[in-house]
Design a protein around this motif. Sequence first.
Motif, mmCIF file in Angstrom:
data_model
loop_
_atom_site.group_PDB
_atom_site.id
_atom_site.type_symbol
_atom_site.label_atom_id
_atom_site.label_comp_id
_atom_site.label_asym_id
_atom_site.label_seq_id
_atom_site.Cartn_x
_atom_site.Cartn_y
_atom_site.Cartn_z
ATOM 1 N N ALA A 172 61.204 -3.242 -40.626
ATOM 2 C CA ALA A 172 61.679 -4.616 -40.826
ATOM 3 C C ALA A 172 62.840 -4.682 -41.819
ATOM 4 C CB ALA A 172 60.526 -5.503 -41.308
ATOM 5 N N ALA A 173 62.960 -3.652 -42.685
ATOM 6 C CA ALA A 173 64.083 -3.558 -43.635
ATOM 7 C C ALA A 173 64.296 -4.873 -44.375
ATOM 8 C CB ALA A 173 65.363 -3.134 -42.911
ATOM 9 N N LEU A 174 63.257 -5.350 -45.049
ATOM 10 C CA LEU A 174 63.328 -6.623 -45.753
ATOM 11 C C LEU A 174 64.276 -6.540 -46.948
ATOM 12 C CD1 LEU A 174 59.535 -7.599 -45.754
ATOM 13 C CD2 LEU A 174 61.299 -8.164 -44.087
ATOM 14 N N GLU A 175 64.994 -7.618 -47.166
ATOM 15 C CA GLU A 175 65.935 -7.660 -48.288
ATOM 16 C C GLU A 175 65.197 -7.539 -49.608
ATOM 17 O OE1 GLU A 175 69.354 -10.650 -50.177
ATOM 18 O OE2 GLU A 175 68.296 -11.175 -48.326
ATOM 19 N N HIS A 176 64.023 -8.170 -49.684
ATOM 20 C CA HIS A 176 63.187 -8.092 -50.886
ATOM 21 C C HIS A 176 61.863 -7.440 -50.486
ATOM 22 C CE1 HIS A 176 66.092 -10.725 -52.765
ATOM 23 N NE2 HIS A 176 65.892 -11.637 -51.835
ATOM 24 N N PRO A 177 61.798 -6.116 -50.433
ATOM 25 C CA PRO A 177 60.584 -5.460 -49.939
ATOM 26 C C PRO A 177 59.420 -5.568 -50.930
ATOM 27 C CG PRO A 177 62.137 -3.837 -50.725
ATOM 28 C CD PRO A 177 62.853 -5.152 -50.762
ATOM 29 N N PRO A 178 58.217 -5.773 -50.435
ATOM 30 C CA PRO A 178 57.031 -5.771 -51.288
ATOM 31 C C PRO A 178 56.521 -4.343 -51.474
ATOM 32 C CG PRO A 178 56.391 -6.247 -49.051
ATOM 33 C CD PRO A 178 57.889 -6.075 -49.033
ATOM 34 N N HIS A 179 55.469 -4.197 -52.244
ATOM 35 C CA HIS A 179 54.783 -2.913 -52.341
ATOM 36 C C HIS A 179 53.856 -2.797 -51.127
ATOM 37 C CE1 HIS A 179 56.168 -2.570 -56.492
ATOM 38 N NE2 HIS A 179 55.733 -3.810 -56.705
ATOM 39 N N LEU A 180 53.974 -1.704 -50.373
ATOM 40 C CA LEU A 180 53.187 -1.525 -49.159
ATOM 41 C C LEU A 180 52.088 -0.498 -49.386
ATOM 42 C CD1 LEU A 180 56.082 -1.421 -46.530
ATOM 43 C CD2 LEU A 180 54.615 -3.369 -47.109
ATOM 44 N N HIS A 181 50.885 -0.812 -48.901
ATOM 45 C CA HIS A 181 49.735 0.070 -49.057
ATOM 46 C C HIS A 181 49.084 0.270 -47.688
ATOM 47 C CE1 HIS A 181 49.835 -0.470 -53.482
ATOM 48 N NE2 HIS A 181 50.220 -1.707 -53.169
ATOM 49 N N PRO A 182 49.142 1.487 -47.134
ATOM 50 C CA PRO A 182 48.552 1.733 -45.815
ATOM 51 C C PRO A 182 47.057 2.003 -45.898
ATOM 52 C CG PRO A 182 49.584 3.725 -46.611
ATOM 53 C CD PRO A 182 49.837 2.673 -47.660
ATOM 54 N N LEU A 183 46.438 2.157 -44.738
ATOM 55 C CA LEU A 183 45.043 2.563 -44.647
ATOM 56 C C LEU A 183 44.834 3.904 -45.360
ATOM 57 C CD1 LEU A 183 44.556 1.826 -40.852
ATOM 58 C CD2 LEU A 183 43.332 0.632 -42.663
ATOM 59 N N ASP A 184 43.594 4.160 -45.769
ATOM 60 C CA ASP A 184 43.286 5.443 -46.395
ATOM 61 C C ASP A 184 43.651 6.607 -45.478
ATOM 62 O OD1 ASP A 184 42.364 3.998 -48.503
ATOM 63 O OD2 ASP A 184 40.245 4.295 -48.098
ATOM 64 N N ARG A 185 43.487 6.423 -44.173
ATOM 65 C CA ARG A 185 43.952 7.401 -43.193
ATOM 66 C C ARG A 185 44.381 6.637 -41.952
ATOM 67 N NH1 ARG A 185 38.488 10.552 -41.154
ATOM 68 N NH2 ARG A 185 37.030 8.821 -41.353
ATOM 69 N N GLY A 238 60.206 -13.743 -57.631
ATOM 70 C CA GLY A 238 59.803 -12.904 -58.757
ATOM 71 C C GLY A 238 58.356 -12.487 -58.791
ATOM 72 N N ASP A 239 57.570 -12.847 -57.785
ATOM 73 C CA ASP A 239 56.162 -12.453 -57.768
ATOM 74 C C ASP A 239 56.015 -10.966 -57.453
ATOM 75 O OD1 ASP A 239 55.319 -15.021 -58.330
ATOM 76 O OD2 ASP A 239 55.078 -15.569 -56.229
ATOM 77 N N ASP A 240 54.957 -10.379 -57.971
ATOM 78 C CA ASP A 240 54.619 -8.981 -57.697
ATOM 79 C C ASP A 240 53.721 -8.955 -56.473
ATOM 80 O OD1 ASP A 240 54.228 -6.254 -57.897
ATOM 81 O OD2 ASP A 240 52.662 -6.421 -59.430
ATOM 82 N N VAL A 241 54.291 -8.602 -55.317
ATOM 83 C CA VAL A 241 53.593 -8.733 -54.034
ATOM 84 C C VAL A 241 53.205 -7.363 -53.489
ATOM 85 C CG1 VAL A 241 53.718 -9.627 -51.682
ATOM 86 C CG2 VAL A 241 54.875 -10.843 -53.544
ATOM 87 N N HIS A 242 51.932 -7.233 -53.127
ATOM 88 C CA HIS A 242 51.404 -6.009 -52.520
ATOM 89 C C HIS A 242 50.837 -6.368 -51.152
ATOM 90 C CE1 HIS A 242 51.452 -3.628 -56.343
ATOM 91 N NE2 HIS A 242 51.490 -4.854 -56.837
ATOM 92 N N VAL A 243 51.227 -5.602 -50.128
ATOM 93 C CA VAL A 243 50.769 -5.872 -48.768
ATOM 94 C C VAL A 243 49.958 -4.678 -48.280
ATOM 95 C CG1 VAL A 243 51.408 -6.573 -46.438
ATOM 96 C CG2 VAL A 243 52.861 -7.227 -48.370
ATOM 97 N N LEU A 244 48.705 -4.920 -47.881
ATOM 98 C CA LEU A 244 47.856 -3.894 -47.289
ATOM 99 C C LEU A 244 48.051 -3.945 -45.782
ATOM 100 C CD1 LEU A 244 46.731 -4.143 -50.157
ATOM 101 C CD2 LEU A 244 44.437 -3.830 -49.218
ATOM 102 N N VAL A 245 48.517 -2.849 -45.200
ATOM 103 C CA VAL A 245 48.941 -2.843 -43.801
ATOM 104 C C VAL A 245 48.235 -1.743 -43.016
ATOM 105 C CG1 VAL A 245 51.202 -3.768 -44.424
ATOM 106 C CG2 VAL A 245 50.885 -1.294 -44.228
#
Length: 208
Positions: free
Chosen positions: A74-87, A58-65
């Motif tokens: 990866a098609a995760l069953e419980h996907p987190p919020h993903l944040h890419p590089l600015d460019r 139940g945690d609110d998870v954000h991943v900077l990638v």
Amino acid sequence: MKMQDDQVEGTETVVTAVDEEHLHDAAAGRPKRIVILSLIHRPSLRLTNYVQSLVGRGDDVHVLVSRLEHWEEAALEHPPHLHPLDRPEEQLPVRRAERLLVFRVPRAVSKAAGRLAQRRWGRPLRRPADVLSRAQAKVSGAVHKRLFMPPYRAFRPRLLATQFDAALRAVDLDTVDLVVASDVYTVTLAARVARQYPDLRVTTGLEL
């Protein structure tokens, strides 16, 4: 407040702040906002399992990638919020300059020589043009692997640490409970976050 230092493979030290409020929240089972930093292109099974555990409870998870597509694959069953590089990393000035000088300009010269060799009067140039084309590919590849990439890898953490401004604003670190530097390349970014938010808990351990 108790302070502890975490260090990864001799790189910069990330300061972790732990107080009674964080410990109480964890014990009570309150869902937390967690930011995970990941600059390895393809996430490891250990990291994806860790993310699944956090999101699953139940945690609110954000991943900077660095590469969004590898996490999406990866098609995760419980996907987190993903944040890419600015460019994209390939569009950074240093990478664009390397492609221009190491690959595009030599390739253009090689192709021009090949076109000249295909003309009727250029038959004597065909063999030298073929040799030049093969040599260009080998030399460009060697320069990229042996001369460019070693210093770039060393400089990459510091360079990419400046490329997540939009992502950090979107996450709103004032509301985050924990920041996790999941690999050695993210320690510089984690140190930057720790300096800007001294009361935020920043660690290099995959903690549940």
